[in-house]
Design a protein around this motif. Structure first.
Motif, PDB file in Angstrom:
ATOM      1  N   TYR A   1      -2.627   5.413  -1.371  1.00  0.00           N
ATOM      2  CA  TYR A   1      -3.443   6.166  -0.417  1.00  0.00           C
ATOM      3  C   TYR A   1      -2.967   7.610  -0.302  1.00  0.00           C
ATOM      4  O   TYR A   1      -1.814   7.936  -0.604  1.00  0.00           O
TER       5      TYR A   1
ATOM      6  N   SER B   1      -2.882  -0.896  -2.914  1.00  0.00           N
ATOM      7  CA  SER B   1      -3.602   0.377  -3.025  1.00  0.00           C
ATOM      8  C   SER B   1      -2.586   1.503  -3.078  1.00  0.00           C
ATOM      9  O   SER B   1      -1.392   1.301  -2.805  1.00  0.00           O
TER      10      SER B   1
ATOM     11  N   HIS C   1       0.867  -1.171   0.000  1.00  0.00           N
ATOM     12  CA  HIS C   1       0.000   0.000   0.000  1.00  0.00           C
ATOM     13  C   HIS C   1       0.909   1.227   0.000  1.00  0.00           C
ATOM     14  O   HIS C   1       1.632   1.484   0.963  1.00  0.00           O
TER      15      HIS C   1
ATOM     16  N   ASN D   1     -12.710   1.064  -4.036  1.00  0.00           N
ATOM     17  CA  ASN D   1     -11.808   1.949  -3.311  1.00  0.00           C
ATOM     18  C   ASN D   1     -12.079   1.895  -1.813  1.00  0.00           C
ATOM     19  O   ASN D   1     -13.114   1.411  -1.361  1.00  0.00           O
TER      20      ASN D   1
ATOM     21  N   MET E   1      -6.193   5.792 -11.459  1.00  0.00           N
ATOM     22  CA  MET E   1      -6.382   4.558 -10.692  1.00  0.00           C
ATOM     23  C   MET E   1      -7.298   3.581 -11.440  1.00  0.00           C
ATOM     24  O   MET E   1      -7.054   2.371 -11.457  1.00  0.00           O
TER      25      MET E   1
ATOM     26  N   VAL F   1      -6.202   0.004  -9.909  1.00  0.00           N
ATOM     27  CA  VAL F   1      -5.547   0.079  -8.601  1.00  0.00           C
ATOM     28  C   VAL F   1      -6.519   0.693  -7.609  1.00  0.00           C
ATOM     29  O   VAL F   1      -7.152   1.714  -7.898  1.00  0.00           O
ATOM     30  N   SER F   2      -6.638   0.073  -6.451  1.00  0.00           N
ATOM     31  CA  SER F   2      -7.519   0.600  -5.415  1.00  0.00           C
ATOM     32  C   SER F   2      -6.971   1.918  -4.871  1.00  0.00           C
ATOM     33  O   SER F   2      -5.794   2.020  -4.527  1.00  0.00           O
ATOM     34  N   ALA F   3      -7.826   2.935  -4.820  1.00  0.00           N
ATOM     35  CA  ALA F   3      -7.472   4.227  -4.232  1.00  0.00           C
ATOM     36  C   ALA F   3      -8.023   4.278  -2.802  1.00  0.00           C
ATOM     37  O   ALA F   3      -9.173   3.900  -2.557  1.00  0.00           O
ATOM     38  N   ARG F   4      -7.206   4.731  -1.879  1.00  0.00           N
ATOM     39  CA  ARG F   4      -7.651   4.885  -0.494  1.00  0.00           C
ATOM     40  C   ARG F   4      -7.579   6.355  -0.091  1.00  0.00           C
ATOM     41  O   ARG F   4      -6.506   6.976  -0.165  1.00  0.00           O
TER      42      ARG F   4
END
Length: 302
Positions: free
Chosen positions: A49, A47, A14, A114, A76, A81-84
């Motif tokens: 972040y 992720s 992450h 996300n 993203m 890709v997971s965005a946090r």
């Protein structure tokens, strides 16, 4: 770790700077996905972040990003890709929940798997009701140093991941007593440089929260013996809570832990690159990655 067995384990990193290092990730993400041979096959991006500047739900570190949220979410989505969103302010009050900017960010990022990193249970209840599409991460700003408290936090069904205080990182005898379900939720902060003996970590985070809210407060004065040096990666590697590449391969992954957080939102992008080179990049390809990111024959360092 036996290389035949290593393929059974995937470490999800992450990475910091969703908004803060947009320009860096605009170059790095295509490199990562188009040249997977440069990077370890046992790792992936879990992720990225961060939080934009002037985001009152933010905390932990003050946001710096100025790129538009639309550009960020598009990048993203392009690379899946997971965005946090880092909404870890610990001092929020009910009147803060109606903030237009933060709610607009939630509306923009609510699709696509996300997440939101948070501290406040008040904010958690609000977000779960208003934006159920997100998954939620319990922030390291809670400074969970008691193992019983960590176990209780891991048992909370609201959270998909929990980031304990880095001082629990190497408590292997207790970590190994966690269930498989608890282990999949534990996300370890790898490269913390904070003084291992610090007793004011929570107060430091609260000071940031007050500043983000615009409340008058004095600067927090770090009591670390080496505070004047700032963040030094080589010094972080000597921290008793540091998690090395070998630790991940040979200890954490075989134990069933797969989530690893790299800190660095308040650093420069050159240092973020060094973290990626160290944790994710095969040594024989360090030069190729540097060349793709910034290095060319006309570059002068001084």
């Amino acid at each position: 770790m036996n290389t035949e067995n290593s393929k059974n384990y995937i470490a999800h990193f992450h990475l910091p700077g969703l908004f803060e290092f947009y320009e860096f990730y605009r170059v790095f993400l295509p490199l990562f996905f188009e040249h997977r041979e440069y990077f370890y096959d046992w790792c992936g991006i879990g992720s990225i972040y961060g939080a934009p500047a002037d985001c009152i739900w933010g905390g932990g570190r003050v946001g710096f990003g100025d790129n538009s949220a639309g550009e960020v979410t598009a990048l993203m989505e392009e690379y899946d890709v997971s965005a946090r969103l880092t909404f870890s302010n610990s001092l929020l009050r009910p009147e803060h929940l109606t903030d237009r900017k933060c709610n607009a960010l939630c509306n923009l990022f609510r699709k696509g798997g996300n997440g939101i990193i948070l501290h406040s249970d008040l904010l958690l209840r609000f977000l779960r009701e208003r934006y159920p599409e997100f998954y939620f991460v319990s922030s390291t700003t809670k400074v969970i140093t008691d193992f019983g408290a960590l176990r209780a936090e891991l048992n909370r069904e609201e959270f998909s991941y929990v980031v304990p205080d880095f001082r629990l990182n190497r408590n292997f005898s207790k970590l190994n007593t966690l269930s498989d379900a608890q282990k999949t939720k534990a996300e370890f902060l790898c490269n913390e440089c904070c003084w291992f003996g610090c007793t004011a970590r929570k107060e430091c985070y609260e000071n940031v929260s007050r500043k983000v809210l615009g409340e008058p407060c004095q600067d927090h004065v770090c009591a670390s013996p080496t505070a004047s040096e700032g963040y030094v990666f080589s010094k972080a590697m000597q921290n008793p809570g540091f998690i090395s590449v070998n630790d991940i391969q040979n200890i954490y992954l075989p134990m069933g832990f797969s989530e690893f957080k790299i800190e660095g939102r308040s650093f420069g992008s050159a240092l973020i690159l060094e973290f990626i080179l160290y944790y994710m990049t095969r040594p024989e390809y360090h030069l190729q990655v540097r060349e793709a990111i910034y290095l060319d024959s006309s570059l002068d360092l001084f």
